[in-house]
Design a protein around this motif. Structure first.
Motif, short mmCIF file in Angstrom:
data_model
loop_
_atom_site.label_atom_id
_atom_site.label_comp_id
_atom_site.label_asym_id
_atom_site.label_seq_id
_atom_site.Cartn_x
_atom_site.Cartn_y
_atom_site.Cartn_z
N THR A 1 41.83 44.48 41.20
CA THR A 1 42.58 43.66 40.27
C THR A 1 44.06 44.03 40.36
OG1 THR A 1 42.36 45.26 38.48
CG2 THR A 1 40.61 43.60 38.69
N SER B 1 53.18 41.32 42.00
CA SER B 1 52.79 39.91 41.96
C SER B 1 53.53 39.10 43.01
CB SER B 1 53.06 39.32 40.56
OG SER B 1 52.22 39.91 39.60
N GLN C 1 42.38 35.50 46.30
CA GLN C 1 41.97 35.98 44.98
C GLN C 1 40.70 35.28 44.56
OE1 GLN C 1 44.52 35.02 41.63
NE2 GLN C 1 43.92 36.89 40.54
N PRO D 1 38.48 33.57 42.12
CA PRO D 1 38.80 32.87 40.86
C PRO D 1 37.99 33.38 39.66
CG PRO D 1 37.51 31.46 42.33
CD PRO D 1 37.90 32.67 43.12
N GLU D 2 36.84 33.98 39.91
CA GLU D 2 36.01 34.46 38.81
C GLU D 2 36.36 35.89 38.40
OE1 GLU D 2 31.90 33.94 39.73
OE2 GLU D 2 32.06 31.77 39.98
N THR D 3 36.42 36.79 39.35
CA THR D 3 36.68 38.20 39.02
C THR D 3 38.17 38.50 38.92
OG1 THR D 3 36.76 38.91 41.34
CG2 THR D 3 34.58 38.86 40.28
N LYS D 4 39.01 37.59 39.44
CA LYS D 4 40.47 37.78 39.50
C LYS D 4 40.88 38.94 40.42
CE LYS D 4 40.98 34.46 36.59
NZ LYS D 4 41.42 33.12 37.07
N GLN D 5 39.93 39.41 41.20
CA GLN D 5 40.26 40.48 42.15
C GLN D 5 40.89 39.89 43.41
OE1 GLN D 5 36.39 42.43 42.62
NE2 GLN D 5 37.20 44.22 41.54
N TYR D 6 41.81 40.67 43.99
CA TYR D 6 42.42 40.31 45.26
C TYR D 6 41.68 41.04 46.38
CZ TYR D 6 46.26 38.55 42.41
OH TYR D 6 47.02 37.86 41.49
#
Length: 264
Positions: free
Chosen positions: A29, A45, A59, A61-66
């Motif tokens: 994240t 960012s 990224q 879209p669900e976990t917002k992890q890169y």
């Protein structure tokens, strides 16, 4: 993708290449990247946005992890290699500048970063122990030994025979024809005959000057180089005990073994 633009974008920004390296071991994240990289979240960012524009990261879209794309992962490996090489070059700058590097093949020069955790042992007026003495102390505790030696120290014949007749020590040495003939000349004939029948000893001769002297064992890598005038530098020895350095040394040994002829 423009390779030159991507390389410039990644290398010229410490934040961008740190973000790539942070993601090389798995998705994270923004907060986790911030904790590892240490820059502000705003700066991170912007770096993430730049890297996403080049399709190096995506990224979820669900976990917002890169996470890295396949291309991003490949580039992160190259960045690791470049940063490691630069660290090794900076750390031993004078050593690389003042010696002949032609005895190291290009494919291993590209991985010079594998030696970044080495220590450079140098003889000084305050510290009179020669690197060769340190080397002999280390080698006596090894279980297997691979080396290339186009030079001959006075104590080599005795030390070689002592190691050869030792228990459970596997020895492979590559040397020049001149050094081999001198080694035979300085060794007792009966001892040479015994060595020829030892299963743990393999001696090779190479018909060229390797312009490098090194030993790799289960314990360490010791690397010595020649000066530009063709003389061997006895005052400096690069020594490492890391696994990556030992692997580098084994590959350098195999490079020369393929060019050598076995004589014992």
């Amino acid at each position: 993708m423009n390779p030159e633009n991507v390389l410039k974008m990644v290398i010229t920004s410490s934040v961008r290449h740190k973000v790539l390296l942070a993601l090389s071991d798995g998705p994270k994240t923004l907060g986790e990247i911030h904790s590892q990289v240490g820059s502000t979240k705003s700066t991170i960012s912007h770096a993430l946005s730049d890297l996403m524009d080049e399709m190096l990261i995506i990224q979820d879209p669900e976990t917002k992890q890169y996470q890295l794309t396949n291309i991003g992962y490949l580039i992160s490996l190259q960045v690791k290699n470049i940063m490691g090489a630069l660290e090794s070059i900076r750390k031993f700058e004078e050593f690389w500048l003042s010696h002949d590097l032609s005895g190291i093949p290009e494919e291993l020069l590209l991985r010079i970063g594998d030696l970044r955790d080495s220590e450079l042992h140098t003889t000084t007026p305050e510290y009179l122990k020669l690197p060769h003495e340190i080397y002999m102390e280390l080698i006596r505790t090894s279980k297997w030994i691979k080396g290339v030696s186009p030079i001959l120290f006075a104590d080599y014949p005795e030390e070689f025979l002592e190691l050869a007749f030792g228990e459970d020590v596997d020895i492979e040495i590559i040397t020049t024809r001149t050094v081999y003939e001198k080694l035979i000349e300085l060794s007792p004939p009966e001892a040479v005959e015994k060595v020829r029948n030892l299963p743990n000893v393999r001696l090779y001769v190479i018909d060229e000057n390797p312009k490098v002297a090194f030993t790799v064992t289960n314990n360490f890598l010791s690397l010595g180089l020649f000066l530009p005038n063709g003389t061997y530098d006895m005052m400096n020895d690069l020594i490492s005990t890391t696994e990556r350095a030992k692997k580098w040394g084994i590959e350098l040994f195999e490079y020369y073994r393929r060019r050598a002829e076995r004589v014992i």
